[in-house]
Write a protein that holds these residues in place. Structure first.
Motif, short mmCIF file in Angstrom:
data_model
loop_
_atom_site.label_atom_id
_atom_site.label_comp_id
_atom_site.label_asym_id
_atom_site.label_seq_id
_atom_site.Cartn_x
_atom_site.Cartn_y
_atom_site.Cartn_z
N THR A 1 0.83 -1.21 0.00
CA THR A 1 0.00 0.00 0.00
C THR A 1 0.86 1.26 0.00
N GLN A 2 1.86 1.31 0.87
CA GLN A 2 2.70 2.50 0.95
C GLN A 2 3.53 2.70 -0.32
N GLN B 1 -2.45 10.29 -3.07
CA GLN B 1 -3.46 9.24 -2.95
C GLN B 1 -3.16 8.36 -1.75
N LEU B 2 -4.20 7.67 -1.28
CA LEU B 2 -4.08 6.74 -0.16
C LEU B 2 -4.98 5.54 -0.40
N HIS B 3 -4.43 4.36 -0.23
CA HIS B 3 -5.23 3.14 -0.13
C HIS B 3 -5.30 2.84 1.37
N PHE C 1 -10.04 3.74 -1.42
CA PHE C 1 -9.05 4.50 -2.19
C PHE C 1 -9.45 5.96 -2.20
N GLN D 1 -8.17 10.12 -3.04
CA GLN D 1 -7.25 11.02 -3.73
C GLN D 1 -7.51 12.43 -3.25
N ASP E 1 1.16 3.87 -3.20
CA ASP E 1 0.74 5.27 -3.05
C ASP E 1 1.88 6.25 -3.26
N PRO F 1 0.86 7.43 -9.17
CA PRO F 1 0.03 8.58 -8.81
C PRO F 1 0.51 9.88 -9.47
#
Length: 131
Positions: free
Chosen positions: A21-22, A69-71, A94, A96, A25, A65
């Motif tokens: 994830t990190q 953004q973040l998941h 998700f 943004q 993103d 990206p």
């Protein structure tokens, strides 16, 4: 399987999911791909399966990206399987950041199969569904 072994498996699996994830993103494509087995498969709604490191690299590179953004991955349940294998089920949102601030763009679910590979846990199959 002992409680300590199950806890070790769960911690390792969650670490891979968090690192994925990190890295995704942050747009670190090679770091994302390194978290998959060489013969891994990624399944996304409306797309043909993406198979293997080369195809995964191209896909994640194209999804790099262009804005923050973040998941947000949560509610992960890890189930140890046969020797060297585990499954994980997670919810994901998700987000943004655009001109008007952060917004949720997708909510979904991950079904992951992970395997021990070269001394660590790696994603072998990820199936994503959107809600």
């Amino acid at each position: 399987m002992s409680d300590s072994t199950a806890a070790w498996v769960a911690a390792g699996v969650r670490s891979v999911i968090g690192a994925h994830t990190q890295a995704q993103d942050a747009g670190r494509t090679d770091d994302v791909v390194a978290l998959y087995t060489p013969d891994a498969v990624l399944e996304l709604p409306g797309m043909d399966p993406i198979e293997g490191h080369d195809a995964l690299r191209e896909a994640f590179k194209s999804w790099a990206p262009t804005q923050p953004q973040l998941h947000l991955v949560t509610n992960t349940v890890v189930t140890p399987g046969a020797e060297g294998e585990a499954t994980a089920t997670s919810d994901v949102a998700f987000l943004q950041r655009g001109e008007s601030g952060w917004a949720v763009h997708l909510v979904g679910h991950y079904e992951d199969t992970l395997r021990r590979h070269e001394g660590g846990w790696r994603l072998h199959r990820r199936s994503t569904t959107f809600q």
